[in-house]
Design a protein around this motif. Structure first.
Motif, short mmCIF file in Angstrom:
data_model
loop_
_atom_site.label_atom_id
_atom_site.label_comp_id
_atom_site.label_asym_id
_atom_site.label_seq_id
_atom_site.Cartn_x
_atom_site.Cartn_y
_atom_site.Cartn_z
N GLU A 143 24.08 -9.72 14.26
CA GLU A 143 25.20 -10.64 14.06
C GLU A 143 24.91 -12.03 14.62
O GLU A 143 25.46 -13.03 14.16
CB GLU A 143 26.49 -10.07 14.67
CG GLU A 143 26.41 -9.69 16.12
CD GLU A 143 26.08 -8.23 16.34
OE1 GLU A 143 26.57 -7.66 17.33
OE2 GLU A 143 25.32 -7.65 15.52
N ASP A 161 22.19 -9.08 6.35
CA ASP A 161 23.02 -9.21 5.14
C ASP A 161 22.13 -9.21 3.89
O ASP A 161 22.31 -10.01 2.97
CB ASP A 161 23.88 -10.47 5.20
CG ASP A 161 24.90 -10.40 6.33
OD1 ASP A 161 25.38 -9.28 6.64
OD2 ASP A 161 25.20 -11.46 6.93
N GLN A 214 24.28 -4.21 8.78
CA GLN A 214 24.12 -5.66 8.66
C GLN A 214 22.69 -6.06 8.96
O GLN A 214 22.14 -6.95 8.32
CB GLN A 214 25.08 -6.39 9.60
CG GLN A 214 25.00 -7.91 9.47
CD GLN A 214 25.94 -8.64 10.41
OE1 GLN A 214 26.25 -8.16 11.49
NE2 GLN A 214 26.43 -9.80 9.99
#
Length: 947
Positions: free
Chosen positions: A148, A63, A42
């Protein structure tokens, strides 16, 4: 890489190696530009990615879109000087590169598009700037954020335009003041803090007196930050585990405004009793040692260590922390530090600074180190004097005790068989002392336990309790029947044990009356169970502790705090003393202490001289003990004004304000033209050193006024503060009379003897004296009391009201006369029974009959309702003679109106909505019976029979 290879690297290369390690620990995959694979994770950190301004040291992808950059520099570089380089790469992203860009307005009004996240780092020092924030400002961070976290912030920015807590705070709605929920000080603290957060201050300190509701204010702060700012998680740090339980209860009982639901019904609150943060927790409550243990990666923390204060378990040198992936730097958005020891800002400091969070301090007694840690950003200052003036705290008296041994030690002479005790196991053995054993006071209860010294202190407290609490019941031995709730501070657990044993023996009380409440379970009970009983039950009366009840613990019924240990920290001493300041409703106090009428002070018993050291910061407001209120007020009136006098007046008024009846308060405030609270605040402000300095600066225009100028400013402030009392003799007299109405003097000195034992034959003389005094009182006050003004006027200047009569009743009932209508009625009956009918009874309007008879308006003293009934009958005859008749139902209503006038002196149409009229149809029925004549009829009847 080996150590030798590392040494051969250039300084900036070494920095990049360290940065790579930090990124990987935070969950990023680090790649070279030529081997990039954005699908690898990610979060991907790409080295030397080429921008339109050249290659950036690192570009951060989340992302698969660029979100930030890192500018790497060698260790020792001053990073604020390279921020322009970071901005250069942030704002020059190639068009073909997938990127999330934010628009930022510069000071000159121009707009710029850039990547939102930026770091400057040497590997040893890292600064972070977020361009989603309203005012993007670099702040130092311990580590890099996790991918995140950035993903969540980008998602929020796309959906709502916020992204970060700092970006959402300015849009929080202004707090509306609801006095039913928040005290003024709590409202001000929350409002000032939120403004500080909006102004981009990362640290803020709230100083509020013990017992003024800091935790409740903090619960409001948490709720608003979570609801309106969408704060993900807040850490609430407490001094020890037991206070964590108390704080959890505060949140469990906190009703979220406008929802009708409790905080814990809407948000998850976790008390950290193990080393794992609940991922759904909105608030985590724990100790600094628990959080440090979690950062170390410990499986758990010994529960006994968690129950001790940060001071008790603090290490010898500042702790060092390393990155903990299970608890990243963004684990908490806000950290609230509640009354933790000053060491938290010293040896524990790196634990706090590990997190990228707003830091909010709550304390009653900040020290210099605390102010420094919070960057001198004091957003609220609400001290002990203000809290006393507001009725939030009670004042205190210091009772000093000393003994020969506690002052100078003693000597155990050679040859005596002496007991030696192991401090840990308390096993005892007897040994003969072969040489003189001399010890000083510092060795007491440490190397030497002088049992008679402990007994002597306890005995002195016992014998002086009646003097400390003179309004309490005594037993057959002349001692207090109910020992006030008392907290004794011991030096350690062993000392506490010795005190408990000595106290039970000297007071002649059992285990249920005197208990030890320390971290070690006592008498087979859990400490928290004993503490709860001490707080809400009759037993125990005395609790002996070391640290467990020293800070934060809320035990409102405590009326005596005893220091049998010296304290070296001013902060800790103030917190320990603060256990006694909390207010409690009289009804709640009487549940645990039956003979206590109220709590308007507590007694601090100093058996070690702690109040004579430089530690004591808040002194009692009361500084004229033994001087009556009347004398204090007289000195004020004569202009003999000093700081001690002003302070004492503030304390006395606060005590009166705490106990006064509503009617007396209304009367006093009418005389004063302002509230008692306003006068108290003026007195407290006058003795506030900061207020004095500000006044001197304003008067002189100098930022550094001289001592002479300060003295002059003080005199002006003192004069203005006491003026409402000094210039109002009537108010001074009223205050003295009100205090007399609830004060009792206990004479334990005078010896009495019988001077008379016979049937009374001079009742008439006493009656004559009473009647004459009453007549003089009426003449003296006929121009001051409204009811007398009306009754003396010819014709009556206005209609007499029930309120006027009540005011008169209260006036004649005050000291020194304390007359009642019954007593005056009996005096007249004693003088001439032929002119007196009936009795005063409980009907207040009978005072009207007494006054009219005394001033000669009537020849007979009769109950007012009887006079009204006679006038009513006469009025009916007049109506009949004039041809005006009434039906039986109308007569029934007229009789009810007559009875109402006899008791209340007046009547209005709206009063017909109340019983007993409402039981017969109320105002509607009356208008049906009497039609348009009703209002005129009420006026006519009032003037005819009640005037």
């Amino acid at each position: 890489m080996t150590e030798g290879q590392g040494m051969r690297l250039l300084p900036e290369q070494r920095a990049r190696v360290r940065i790579d390690e930090m990124l990987e620990a935070a969950g990023w995959v680090v790649q070279d530009y030529r081997a990039v694979n954005l699908y690898a994770a990610q979060g991907v950190a790409v080295r030397e990615l080429v921008t339109t301004a050249g290659p950036a040291d690192y570009v951060l992808f989340v992302d698969r879109q660029a979100v930030g950059v890192i500018e790497a520099k060698k260790q020792g570089t001053t990073l604020s000087g390279v921020e322009w380089q970071t901005v250069k790469y942030q704002t020059n992203v190639p068009d073909e590169l997938p990127a999330y860009l934010v628009d930022r307005e510069r000071d000159d009004g121009s707009m710029v598009r850039c990547l939102p996240f930026a770091y400057e780092s040497t590997g040893a020092e890292t600064w972070f700037t977020c361009h989603m924030d309203p005012e993007p400002t670099a702040r130092r961070v311990f580590w890099f954020h996790r991918p995140e976290t950035f993903a969540r912030q980008v998602e929020d920015h796309v959906a709502h335009g916020g992204g970060t807590l700092r970006a959402r705070i300015p849009a929080m709605p202004v707090l509306e003041h609801d006095p039913a929920r928040l005290r003024d000080a709590q409202f001000e603290a929350i409002t000032n803090l939120e403004q500080s957060l909006k102004d981009n201050h990362s640290r803020a300190l709230i100083q509020m007196a013990t017992g003024s509701g800091k935790t409740f204010a903090a619960a409001n702060i948490c709720e608003r930050l979570i609801r309106h700012g969408q704060a993900q998680r807040i850490l609430f740090l407490v001094d020890r585990g037991n206070l964590g339980k108390q704080t959890l209860k505060e949140f469990q009982g906190f009703e979220v405004p406008g929802s009708g639901r409790k905080f814990t019904e809407l948000y998850n609150v976790q008390h950290l009793t193990h080393n794992r943060v609940d991922p759904v927790a909105s608030v985590c409550i724990g100790t600094i040692q628990r959080v440090y243990s979690m950062l170390r990666g410990d499986a758990d923390l010994d529960g006994e260590l968690d129950e001790q204060t940060g001071e008790a378990v603090e290490p010898d040198r500042p702790v060092e922390v390393d990155y903990q992936p299970a608890l990243p730097i963004e684990a908490f958005d806000v950290i609230i530090v509640d009354e933790c020891h000053r060491s938290i800002y010293g040896v524990w400091r790196q634990v706090l600074e590990y997190f990228d969070a707003f830091l909010i301090g709550l304390t009653a007694t900040p020290g210099k180190q605390t102010f420094g840690f919070f960057n001198q950003n004091l957003v609220m200052e609400y001290g002990f004097p203000q809290a006393v003036a507001d009725g939030v705290n009670v004042d205190f008296d210091v009772f000093r005790l000393s003994t020969a041994i506690s002052e100078g030690g003693s000597t155990i002479e050679a040859g005596y068989w002496t007991t030696f005790r192991d401090r840990e196991t308390r096993d005892e053995r007897l040994e003969q002392v072969d040489e003189d054993l001399t010890y000083d006071e510092k060795a007491l209860d440490n190397k030497v336990v002088a049992k008679d010294q402990i007994r002597t202190v306890i005995r002195a407290i016992r014998d002086n309790l009646p003097a400390m609490f003179p309004d309490r019941e005594l037993d057959e031995h002349g001692r207090l029947r109910h020992v006030p709730k008392t907290l004794i501070f011991a030096k350690d657990d062993s000392h506490a044990e010795d005190i408990v044993r000595a106290a039970r023996e000297e007071l002649g009380k059992g285990n249920d009356v005197i208990a030890k409440i320390t971290y070690k379970a006592s008498d087979g009970q859990k400490p928290e169970d004993l503490l709860q009983a001490f707080r809400t039950s009759y037993y125990p009366r005395i609790a002996v502790t070391v640290d467990m009840i020293a800070t934060g613990t809320d035990v409102k019924p405590i009326e005596m705090v005893v220091f049998m240990r010296m304290v070296r920290s001013r902060n800790f001493f103030e917190q320990m003393k603060g256990r006694g300041v909390r207010t409690i409703p009289a009804s709640d106090l009487q549940v645990v202490t039956p003979d206590a009428a109220h709590k308007d002070r507590f007694v601090l018993v100093d058996a070690v001289g702690v109040t004579e050291t430089k530690l004591i910061e808040t002194t009692p407001l009361e500084r004229k003990r033994g001087v009556s209120l009347e004398k204090v007020l007289h000195q004020v009136a004569l202009g003999h004004i000093s700081e001690d006098l002003v302070s004492t007046l503030a304390s006395r008024l606060a005590r009166i304000d705490n106990r006064i009846a509503p009617a007396d308060r209304e009367a006093l405030e009418t005389l004063a033209g302002q509230s008692l609270k306003a006068i108290e605040h003026g007195l407290v402000e006058a003795i506030d050193p900061d207020h004095q300095i500000a006044a001197a600066r304003a008067a002189t225009g100098s930022t550094d006024p001289t001592d002479v100028e300060l003295d002059q400013a003080r005199k002006v402030l003192f004069g203005e503060a006491v003026k409402p009392l000094a210039a109002n003799a009537e108010l001074r007299d009223a205050l003295v009379n009100v205090q007399r109405s609830f004060d009792q003097v206990i004479d334990e000195i005078s010896e009495d003897r019988v001077t008379r034992a016979e049937f009374a034959v001079d009742a008439r003389a006493r009656a004559e004296q009473t009647v004459e005094s009453f007549r003089e009182f009426l003449n003296e006050h006929k121009d001051e009391i409204t009811a007398l003004q009306v009754l003396y006027s010819r014709p009556y200047a206005k209609r007499l009201t029930y309120r006027d009569v009540k005011e008169l009743a209260e006036a004649i009932g005050r000291p020194p006369h304390r007359w009642t209508p019954e007593r005056l009625w009996e005096a007249y009956e004693t003088l001439d029974a032929s002119k007196v009918r009936g009795s005063a009874g409980t009907v207040l309007t009978n005072i009207v009959s007494l006054v009219r008879y005394t001033i000669g308006d009537t020849d007979e003293l009769a109950p007012f309702p009887e006079q009204v009934a006679e006038r009513f009958d006469a009025w009916l005859v007049q109506q009949q003679n004039a041809g005006r008749t009434f039906t039986d139902e109308q007569l029934e209503w007229l009789t009810l109106i007559r009875d109402h006038l006899a008791a209340s002196l007046s009547i209005e149409a709206r009063e017909l909505l109340d019983p007993p009229f409402s039981q017969r149809g109320g105002l509607g029925k009356a208008r049906e019976l009497f039609g348009q004549d009703l209002d005129g009829l009420l006026v006519e009847l009032t003037e005819a029979i009640a005037a």
